[in-house]
Structures are given as structure tokens and as C-alpha cells.
Design a protein around this motif. Structure first.
Motif: not given
Length: 151
Positions: A135-141, A69-79, A125-130
Motif C-alpha cells: 500500500m505504501e508503494m502504491i501510494k508513493g507511485i 483504472g481501479e477496476r482493471e487493477f482490482s480485477r488483475s489483483l483478484n485474479d 489490504k483487509d483480506n491480506g492480498v496487499l
């Protein structure tokens, strides 16, 4: 008397075929089995065998639960970002773990729509984490475009 036996045989055969279908089995095969053996033995065999329909539904449920889910992914990325900022992991480790996290989307899929998933990633993306490549790879997936997916 034989007529009654014949009617019971037919009714039990129909019941066996319906039960077989309801349990994810081929009714045609069980029809042949009923005609050459007996419908009673067929019914016993059907109810002693695995319920393939339930197993298939369970697999589907498990797959849906396994999706990201977007929350799980966002949380992992934030961690990961927090660990990098606190120098617990270096930039190389961060990049590798980020790629692993992104590649995990390919194997698990997502539980949200691709659009809502991407919208949730805009702050990263705005804060430079991605970066744009991420983003292109994520869109492709998300849209299953093989040219974007990389190991």
C-alpha cells in the motif's frame, strides 16, 4: 494591379500562417517561407505535411486509454489472488506478479483520482492480498514519491 497582387499575397500569407498554426506548425517559420517563396507553395506544403496537432491529440488519447483504472487493477489483483489460492502459482510467483502489477502503475499512471484508487484497494489490504508495504508503494507511485518506488 500591383497593389492587388500585394494584398492577395498578404492574405494568402496570413491564411498559410493560420493553417500552419492549426496543424501544429510554427507560423513564424511559414511566414518567412511565404515571404521568400510564395504563399501558394507554402499552403501546398502545409497541407502535404503531417498534422502535428492531430498526432499530439492522438498520443494524448492513447496515453489516457493506456492508463490503469481501479477496476482493471482490482480485477488483475483478484485474479492473481485466486491463482495463488488454487495453487496455480506459488507465493513467490504471486509476490513477483503483484510487484509487477504495482510497478505497472508507475509506467502507465491511473485513470482515477489517487484517493478513489486507494479506497478501491482497501478490501485487498483487509483480506491480506496487499500488505502495508504494498500500500505504501502504491501510494508513493500514485503521488509520484520516488522514495516509495522500488523495482
Amino acid at each position: 494591379m500591383w497593389f492587388l497582387v500585394f494584398i492577395v499575397w498578404i492574405v494568402l500569407t496570413v491564411v498559410a500562417c493560420k493553417c500552419a498554426r492549426d496543424r501544429g506548425r510554427s507560423p513564424g517559420k511559414w511566414l518567412v517561407f511565404c515571404l521568400f517563396i510564395t504563399p501558394i507553395i507554402a499552403l501546398i506544403a502545409i497541407f502535404c505535411s503531417k498534422n502535428l496537432k492531430e498526432e499530439e491529440e492522438k498520443k494524448k488519447d492513447d496515453m489516457l486509454r493506456a492508463r490503469v483504472g481501479e477496476r482493471e487493477f482490482s480485477r488483475s489483483l483478484n485474479d492473481l489472488s485466486t491463482l495463488r489460492q488454487q495453487n496455480v502459482i506459488n507465493n513467490t510467483e504471486f509476490s513477483q506478479k503483484k510487484i509487477d502489477l504495482i510497478n505497472n502503475l508507475y509506467y502507465k499512471g491511473i485513470s482515477d483520482s489517487p484517493e478513489s484508487f486507494l479506497v478501491a484497494l482497501v478490501p485487498f489490504k483487509d483480506n491480506g492480498v496487499l500488505n502495508s508495504q504494498d500500500m505504501e508503494m502504491i501510494k508513493g507511485i500514485l503521488y509520484r514519491s520516488p522514495e516509495y518506488y522500488s523495482n
